[in-house]
Design an enzyme around this catalytic site. Structure first.
Site, mmCIF file in Angstrom:
data_model
loop_
_atom_site.group_PDB
_atom_site.id
_atom_site.type_symbol
_atom_site.label_atom_id
_atom_site.label_comp_id
_atom_site.label_asym_id
_atom_site.label_seq_id
_atom_site.Cartn_x
_atom_site.Cartn_y
_atom_site.Cartn_z
ATOM 1 C CE1 TYR A 143 46.430 31.341 37.135
ATOM 2 C CE2 TYR A 143 47.008 33.381 38.244
ATOM 3 C CZ TYR A 143 46.306 32.712 37.258
ATOM 4 O OH TYR A 143 45.502 33.411 36.393
ATOM 5 C CG ASP A 238 55.230 34.651 38.667
ATOM 6 O OD1 ASP A 238 55.178 35.876 38.888
ATOM 7 O OD2 ASP A 238 54.240 33.972 38.317
ATOM 8 C CE LYS A 266 48.227 38.916 42.369
ATOM 9 N NZ LYS A 266 48.745 37.680 41.812
HETATM 10 C C1 LIG Z 1 48.541 37.028 40.407
HETATM 11 C C2 LIG Z 1 49.652 36.278 39.853
HETATM 12 C C3 LIG Z 1 49.887 36.203 38.468
HETATM 13 C C4 LIG Z 1 48.921 36.757 37.456
HETATM 14 O O1 LIG Z 1 48.801 38.130 37.533
HETATM 15 P P1 LIG Z 1 47.509 38.844 36.905
HETATM 16 O O2 LIG Z 1 47.793 40.290 37.074
HETATM 17 O O3 LIG Z 1 46.331 38.345 37.684
HETATM 18 O O4 LIG Z 1 47.440 38.440 35.488
HETATM 19 C C5 LIG Z 1 51.035 35.575 38.031
HETATM 20 N N1 LIG Z 1 51.892 35.032 38.898
HETATM 21 C C6 LIG Z 1 51.704 35.074 40.222
HETATM 22 C C7 LIG Z 1 52.719 34.460 41.125
HETATM 23 C C8 LIG Z 1 50.568 35.672 40.747
HETATM 24 O O5 LIG Z 1 50.363 35.655 42.070
#
Ligand SMILES: *Cc1c(COP(=O)(O)O)cnc(C)c1O
Length: 427
Positions: A143, A238, A266
């Site tokens: 994701y 990511d 995060k």
């Molecule tokens: C949570 C997450 C996102 C999206 O971040 P948001 O702040 O919720 O938009 C993108 N990539 C990874 C790997 C994530 O865990």
């Protein structure tokens, strides 16, 4: 006795679609009524009925120092008292940029944004602008936020174009994304040999944490780096979840892999909306106002969010922070696995740094397909039974879990004891 959670959920559903502002919060996967939280302190959260839980969600990762860490709260209060935002540069943004570049050597320049979705969306645009190519590769089950080009699943057949995984995403956009199997180095090699000159970027979670937890295979990480280099594609790690979560140097330091671009979020916001993308100077200089790739944000680099992030990143740099975090996560997964084994429950678990995965399965999954074949009903039963024992796990079998530095060995022992009670009556 009426439940305040239920009352709040009933009322919320009238004004907010599904009663929630982000879908997984609705408990659709596990069933039942979502908990409405009113307070957190350290490793604990309290719901609307004043019931206390040991929290293994941590706001989906950011609360690595526990809820309401006094130093983070003080930093936020101090920053707020100086002004909530200016829409102009501040010294604290520079401090954050310098710190990120110091902690993650792959970053030569960074730009701050407000969410992980923004970071990944812009990293993709930047990679396209830099390479002059359109196609991107992602992996099934990873994701990367909810932008159009990333809400895409594999089409039928091995190398066909991706299909939208959400209504509202145009098929024309999804077609530009090729979706491959995580941990499949040979599949990646095939894709590059067929269309290497069209590929702008490969985006990947270096530890997959949005399909439960899947650890990367060495050969997969090496293939990512080598194929991107050979074909002139941008490798985007990511690290929105793994950054400052699996180690101080993120998954790139943990596994020794050098990305071209990195996305963060995060933990780096400490619970407030702060995120970032960065990497090679040569690529980052393509961004406006230096270059032709446009990106902007009214709230980008917000001083209160940056203050929460800086305070959190100060805490995680304390000696031994990640060693202890990893030890707690390991204590948890080993304790749960031993209990399940004792009671003959088909269950296993693993951790990477401060994140962990729980699986109702005999073996640790290494692919999206293997995760999908875990026993989801068993997880849902376990989830609700653990809630009954005052332990809050992520409300889905397909999410990773998180420990914080506020968790104690006693919290972990209590969690294992709760699971042991459940496993002893398992059938
Ligand atoms: C949570 C997450 C996102 C999206 O971040 P948001 O702040 O919720 O938009 C993108 N990539 C990874 C790997 C994530 O865990």
């Amino acid at each position: 006795m009426t439940s305040h959670n239920q009352e709040l959920f009933d009322a919320s559903q009238k004004r907010i679609p599904g009663g929630v502002n982000s879908p997984v919060r609705a408990f659709r996967s596990v069933g039942g009524t979502p908990l409405f939280f009113k307070r957190g302190q350290g490793a604990y959260v309290w719901d609307a009925d004043d019931k206390r839980y040991i929290d293994y969600v941590g706001s989906w990762g950011p609360m690595i120092a526990g809820h309401c860490h006094p130093e983070v709260v003080r930093a936020v209060q101090d920053a707020a008292a100086q002004g909530l935002g200016f829409g102009a540069p501040t010294a604290s943004e520079l401090e954050m940029a310098e710190l990120l570049c110091k902690l993650l050597p792959s970053l030569e320049m960074v730009r701050l944004v407000s969410s992980g979705t923004e970071a990944t969306m812009t990293a993709i645009r930047l990679a396209r602008g830099y390479t002059g190519r359109s196609r991107i590769i992602k992996f099934e089950g990873c994701y990367h936020g909810h932008s159009d080009g990333l809400l895409v699943k594999a089409g039928s057949g091995a190398l066909t174009f991706g299909q939208p995984s959400s209504s509202g995403v145009p098929a024309e956009i999804a077609k530009l994304t090729t979706v491959l199997d995580y941990n499949d180095a040979a599949g990646l090699e095939r894709a590059f040999s067929e269309m290497g000159s069209e590929i702008a970027a490969v985006i990947v979670e270096p530890v997959a944490g949005n399909m439960n937890l899947i650890a990367p295979k060495r050969e997969f990480l090496d293939a990512l780096r080598n194929l991107c280099t050979r074909h002139g594609a941008v490798l985007i790690l990511d690290e929105v979840m793994t950054g400052f979560r699996v180690s101080l140097q993120g998954a790139q330091g943990y596994y020794g892999i050098k990305p071209d671009l990195v996305t963060l979020g995060k933990v780096m916001g400490g619970g407030l909306p702060a995120a970032a993308f960065g990497g090679k100077k040569e690529i980052m200089q393509c961004l406006a106002p230096l270059g032709a790739v446009y990106q902007a944000g009214t709230l980008s680099g917000n001083p209160v969010a940056v203050a929460a992030g800086l305070a959190t990143l100060k805490l995680v740099q304390e000696p031994g922070f990640y060693e202890r975090l990893a030890r707690l996560a390991k204590q948890l997964t080993e304790g749960l696995s031993m209990s399940a084994k004792k009671h003959g429950v088909a269950f296993c678990a693993q951790s990477v740094g401060g994140m962990f995965g729980l699986y109702f399965s005999d073996a640790l999954p290494e692919s999206y397909g293997e995760v999908m074949s875990c026993d989801k009903e068993a997880f849902n039963r376990f989830f609700h039974a653990m809630l009954g024992q005052d332990v809050y796990l992520a409300p889905s079998a397909f999410e990773a879990g998180f420990v914080s530095s506020a968790h104690t060995e006693a919290d972990i022992e209590a969690t294992i004891a709760a699971a042991d009670k459940i496993f002893s009556a398992w059938k």
